[in-house]
Design a protein around this motif. Structure first.
Motif, short mmCIF file in Angstrom:
data_model
loop_
_atom_site.label_atom_id
_atom_site.label_comp_id
_atom_site.label_asym_id
_atom_site.label_seq_id
_atom_site.Cartn_x
_atom_site.Cartn_y
_atom_site.Cartn_z
N LEU A 44 -59.77 50.60 81.08
CA LEU A 44 -60.24 49.64 80.09
C LEU A 44 -61.75 49.51 80.08
O LEU A 44 -62.34 49.22 79.03
CB LEU A 44 -59.60 48.27 80.32
N GLN A 48 -63.14 49.96 76.50
CA GLN A 48 -63.81 48.80 75.93
C GLN A 48 -65.26 49.12 75.59
O GLN A 48 -65.77 48.71 74.53
CB GLN A 48 -63.76 47.63 76.92
N THR A 109 -61.59 41.79 72.93
CA THR A 109 -61.22 42.27 74.26
C THR A 109 -59.89 43.02 74.17
O THR A 109 -58.91 42.48 73.67
CB THR A 109 -61.09 41.11 75.25
N GLN A 111 -56.45 44.28 75.00
CA GLN A 111 -55.34 43.79 75.81
C GLN A 111 -54.49 44.96 76.29
O GLN A 111 -54.53 46.05 75.72
CB GLN A 111 -54.49 42.79 75.04
N VAL A 112 -53.71 44.70 77.32
CA VAL A 112 -52.91 45.77 77.92
C VAL A 112 -51.59 45.22 78.42
O VAL A 112 -51.50 44.07 78.86
CB VAL A 112 -53.68 46.44 79.09
N SER A 131 -55.33 41.80 80.01
CA SER A 131 -56.62 42.38 80.34
C SER A 131 -57.28 41.60 81.47
O SER A 131 -57.43 40.38 81.38
CB SER A 131 -57.53 42.36 79.12
N VAL A 371 -51.72 49.42 74.72
CA VAL A 371 -53.04 48.79 74.59
C VAL A 371 -53.25 48.43 73.12
O VAL A 371 -52.80 49.14 72.22
CB VAL A 371 -54.19 49.68 75.10
#
Length: 463
Positions: A44, A48, A109, A111-112, A131, A371
């Motif tokens: 991430l 990101q 942001t 997310q996962v 996340s 994701v």
């Protein structure tokens, strides 16, 4: 997730989960959980950073205003304020740059939802439901959704294995040739359905089922569900394999647009391929004891098992899904990191790259990665192909498996899928056995097939 399930456990009625000193013994493996945490943070961080460089709020004023409005309404002080105070709070927050920036950051942001299962018994070995960055930067993050169990999103092409498995049940084989060029069909409603994604095929071109799946060619999946199998049969197979979310039996189901699913149920369903066609319901705690170490709940020794798929079909699906990892849409991401161990799986990407998926398995483990963003209007579309499942989700899976298989103290040592050592000795040209239905189709000349089938080997290097 554990707390919610425990609250519904009749054995624990009368107990306070927070005050009664209960000891809960989960199925989590501390090392695998550690490796999953690391893989999530590493992946991430890069994803990101890449997203932040390309995302812009320019021309997204309406979206930003709606996010700000919601963030203001969610403030504790706003909720208890009278009308005059609400107007004051709203005016202040709209002028507060730090508040606006925090809203932007939270919304963008990534997310996962990631989970690891032992398909042999259904035990959940590790899970990350949100996340780490989001949890760190938001005060109320402890109340955020668990993105493994509490969200449901369209699976995109990660749903295609159910279509292909049903096609194999009908008598097709991994080597059956299917037309892959542009495709249109008039549905019963009168609507003309023309799915895009022909994999560069021209009219009349054909590919094997294995190639259609490994390259995730939409027009092949669309032909399968409209010309070779029925959508309702695909839906029913998905049900047997562990998909409990509502689905609609329409042709678009073949492309993962027939309903939303959770990462946990999709990952659990893939375990059927590895588990000789059996689905075992996932679980996450074995025992609960009170403060005096008296056992008040013990998981029954029996498992919730469903015979979902013929074991011969399950083996053929492993063969086909292995091609996705070795030569198809996940090959670059997975084999650049995770080498020398058999692996199989499927990527998935939804419209506008709102969701990126990779569900995969090794000879002993199955793991799923989703994701995306909590607001579907924010998506990976700005990343182009880097926002697809093969780039945005599969590398996380590969990082995780590489860590697990490089730990000599973990019990997962099998490097090869069993089918490679159990090939039908009477059928030396195939790396898999055939069902009676498939044999009859071949004998009756009902199938057009490519003649040579090559046992997939793991590439030593992929650029």
């Amino acid at each position: 997730m554990v707390r919610q399930n425990l609250n519904n456990n009749s054995n624990l009625s009368g107990y306070d989960l927070y005050r009664d000193g209960l000891s809960i013994y989960t199925t989590l493996n501390s090392k695998i959980q550690k490796y999953l945490n690391e893989a999530v943070e590493e992946h991430l961080y890069e994803l990101q950073k890449n997203f932040n460089q390309r995302w812009s709020w320019k021309n997204r004023t309406e979206l930003l205003n709606s996010l700000i409005n919601r963030a203001i309404r969610d403030l504790p002080e706003y909720r208890v304020a009278n009308d005059d105070e609400k107007k004051r709070i709203e005016n202040e927050k709209r002028k507060d740059k730090s508040f606006i920036d925090s809203v932007k950051k939270a919304a963008t942001t990534i997310q996962v939802g990631a989970v690891v299962l032992n398909p042999a018994n259904g035990a959940i070995l590790a899970m990350v439901g949100a996340s780490p960055q989001f949890l760190e930067n938001n005060i109320s993050a402890k109340y955020t959704l668990n993105h493994v169990t509490q969200i449901k999103r369209q699976p995109g092409s990660a749903f295609k294995p159910f279509v292909y498995a049903e096609a194999l049940k009908s008598g097709l084989t991994p080597n059956t040739l299917i037309e892959c060029g542009p495709f249109s069909i008039t549905l019963e409603t009168g609507e003309v359905w023309s799915p895009s994604g022909s994999g560069g095929c021209n009219p009349g071109d054909k590919v094997t089922l294995t190639k259609g799946l490994s390259s995730s060619i939409n027009t092949v999946a669309a032909r399968l569900i409209t010309k070779y199998v029925k959508a309702i049969d695909v839906l029913n197979l998905a049900r047997k394999m562990g998909i409990s979310s509502p689905l609609v039996a329409v042709p678009a189901l073949s492309l993962g647009a027939g309903g939303d699913v959770s990462p946990l149920e999709l990952t659990s369903a893939y375990g059927v391929f590895l588990n000789n066609g059996l689905h075992i319901e996932p679980y996450y705690y074995n025992q609960v004891s009170d403060k005096n170490n008296v056992i008040i709940y013990q998981k029954p020794p029996t498992m919730q098992i469903t015979e979902a798929l013929d074991n011969v079909i399950a083996t053929q699906m492993i063969y086909m899904l292995e091609s996705v990892v070795n030569y198809g849409t996940a090959s670059r991401a997975v084999r650049s990191i995770f080498k020398d161990i058999d692996a199989a799986g499927k990527t998935g990407t939804t419209n506008d790259a709102a969701d990126a998926w990779f569900i995969g398995f090794t000879p002993q483990l199955v793991a799923g990665v989703w994701v995306g963003f909590d607001n579907k209007k924010i998506n990976f579309d700005v990343l182009g192909s880097e926002g697809y499942g093969g780039r945005a989700a599969a590398p996380l899976w590969a990082r995780l498996m590489n860590k697990i298989y490089n730990d000599p103290l973990l019990p997962f040592k099998s490097k090869r899928f069993l089918y490679k050592t159990n090939i039908d000795s009477t059928n030396t040209t195939l790396p898999y056995s055939l069902t009676d239905t498939q044999k009859n189709s071949k004998e009756n000349g009902n199938l057009e097939e490519e003649q040579e089938v090559i046992l997939p080997e793991i590439p030593l290097r992929l650029e």
